[in-house]
Design an enzyme around this catalytic site. Structure first.
Site, PDB file in Angstrom:
ATOM      1  N   SER A 220       0.849  -1.186   0.000  1.00  0.00           N
ATOM      2  CA  SER A 220       0.000   0.000   0.000  1.00  0.00           C
ATOM      3  C   SER A 220       0.885   1.237   0.000  1.00  0.00           C
ATOM      4  CB  SER A 220      -0.907   0.009   1.243  1.00  0.00           C
ATOM      5  OG  SER A 220      -1.555   1.263   1.366  1.00  0.00           O
ATOM      6  N   GLY A 222      -0.393   4.407  -0.035  1.00  0.00           N
ATOM      7  CA  GLY A 222      -1.204   5.566   0.341  1.00  0.00           C
ATOM      8  C   GLY A 222      -1.805   6.233  -0.874  1.00  0.00           C
ATOM      9  N   GLY A 225      -1.238   4.846  -4.523  1.00  0.00           N
ATOM     10  CA  GLY A 225      -1.836   3.625  -5.040  1.00  0.00           C
ATOM     11  C   GLY A 225      -1.310   2.360  -4.383  1.00  0.00           C
ATOM     12  N   ASP A 252      -7.179  -3.519   5.209  1.00  0.00           N
ATOM     13  CA  ASP A 252      -7.719  -4.871   5.383  1.00  0.00           C
ATOM     14  C   ASP A 252      -8.784  -5.162   4.327  1.00  0.00           C
ATOM     15  OD1 ASP A 252      -6.121  -4.913   7.701  1.00  0.00           O
ATOM     16  OD2 ASP A 252      -7.729  -3.975   8.850  1.00  0.00           O
TER      17      ASP A 252
END
Length: 314
Positions: A220, A222, A225, A252
């Site tokens: 991830s 942020g 992407g 999650d």
């Protein structure tokens, strides 16, 4: 079916307060209780998508009973391993401007017998599932190599493993060759011990973790992407995240989307992005349903821009 394992689940209690003032009696204007824990959230997101899921959880005391009841009401099957300690209760104080102050206790300490029973329970369920998502920190009493043992047992039963953890448990588990590991960019930088200022740097770091045993690495980034690095190469994708209401559980939900779509390749990455973007548009830890997804807004490339600067350089 997707099985999740959360070794240190929680009952999350949130109280609304007008303001947080030290040394004063605070009168809450609202309260709620929600199931907590990374693997718990993955199961909640899988269930919201209409896919069968079972959460394997060590549960103890009244908080454990309530946690199981709340998950059942959301369509999650619970396989409980009864422990002598009490399931932790996390406390969050929410102010009107969105400021959230959290108090997270360490949780119960599992005995050697309880640790072994938790492993045995996962092993007994593994033959019936396509994926096992092992998520979160290890509670007291479980050694860093506990996840590695779980990966070995799950593979022996024919299940694939997705692992989302950090700290000493991550390098200990890599040698067991989990099928995919999920990290955020800060965790990836910590794992390789250096900053990652560009997307190309993040890809190199992910490849390093693959040489240590991870078969695929899902990152991830942020606002930048998500990144998937596997034997097939690197894929990068983005999805608009305007109108953010809450980031709680969004990663999650993204892992759930990845596994629902098969857990490999650009299509799974696109599903991860769609689920994560939908989750941040919802309040609290509400998990997205298929009606909340905007897959047409997801953009995937198998030719990642290596010089793309990453937010804050991690």
């Amino acid at each position: 079916m997707i099985l999740t394992v959360t070794p240190n689940p929680s009952l999350d209690r949130t109280y609304g307060v007008p303001a947080l003032t030290r040394g004063r009696v605070l009168r809450a204007d609202g309260e709620r209780a929600d199931p907590g824990g990374k693997g718990v959230n993955v199961s909640r997101a899988v269930a919201a998508a209409g896919v069968r899921t079972t959460a394997v959880l060590p549960l103890g005391g009244a908080p454990g009973v309530l946690l199981a009841e709340l998950l059942g009401a959301q369509g999650v099957d619970v396989t409980a391993v009864t422990i002598a300690g009490q399931t932790r209760s996390n406390i969050a104080l929410a102010e009107p401007d969105g400021t959230l102050t959290k108090i997270n206790p360490p949780g119960p300490e599992l005995s050697r017998e309880e640790s072994a029973l938790l492993l045995d329970t996962v092993r007994s369920c593994a033959a019936e599932v396509a994926w096992i998502a092992c998520c979160g920190s290890l509670p007291r009493g479980l050694e860093p190599g506990w996840y590695a043992e779980l990966v070995h047992r799950a593979h022996a039963a024919g299940a694939r493993i997705a692992l989302d953890t950090s700290g000493p448990a991550l390098p200990a588990a890599l040698a067991a060759r989990p099928d995919v590991i999920e990290l955020d960019a800060a965790e990836l930088a910590s794992a390789v011990g250096r900053p990652l200022p560009t997307l190309g740097d993040a890809i190199k770091a992910a490849e390093e973790l693959r040489t240590l045993g991870a078969r695929a690495v899902l990152v991830s980034l942020g606002r930048d992407g998500r990144l998937l690095v596997s034997a097939e190469g690197a894929c990068h994708g983005t999805a608009p995240t305007s109108a953010v209401r809450s980031r709680v559980g969004a990663e999650d939900a993204s892992l759930a989307g990845f596994l629902i779509a098969g857990g490999a390749g650009p299509e799974a990455l696109a599903s991860a992005l769609a689920h994560g973007a939908a989750a941040v548009r919802l309040p609290g830890s509400v998990m997205p349903t298929p009606a909340d997804l905007l897959p047409d807004q997801v953009r995937i490339t198998q030719d990642p821009p290596l010089d793309l600067p990453l937010d804050d350089g991690f």
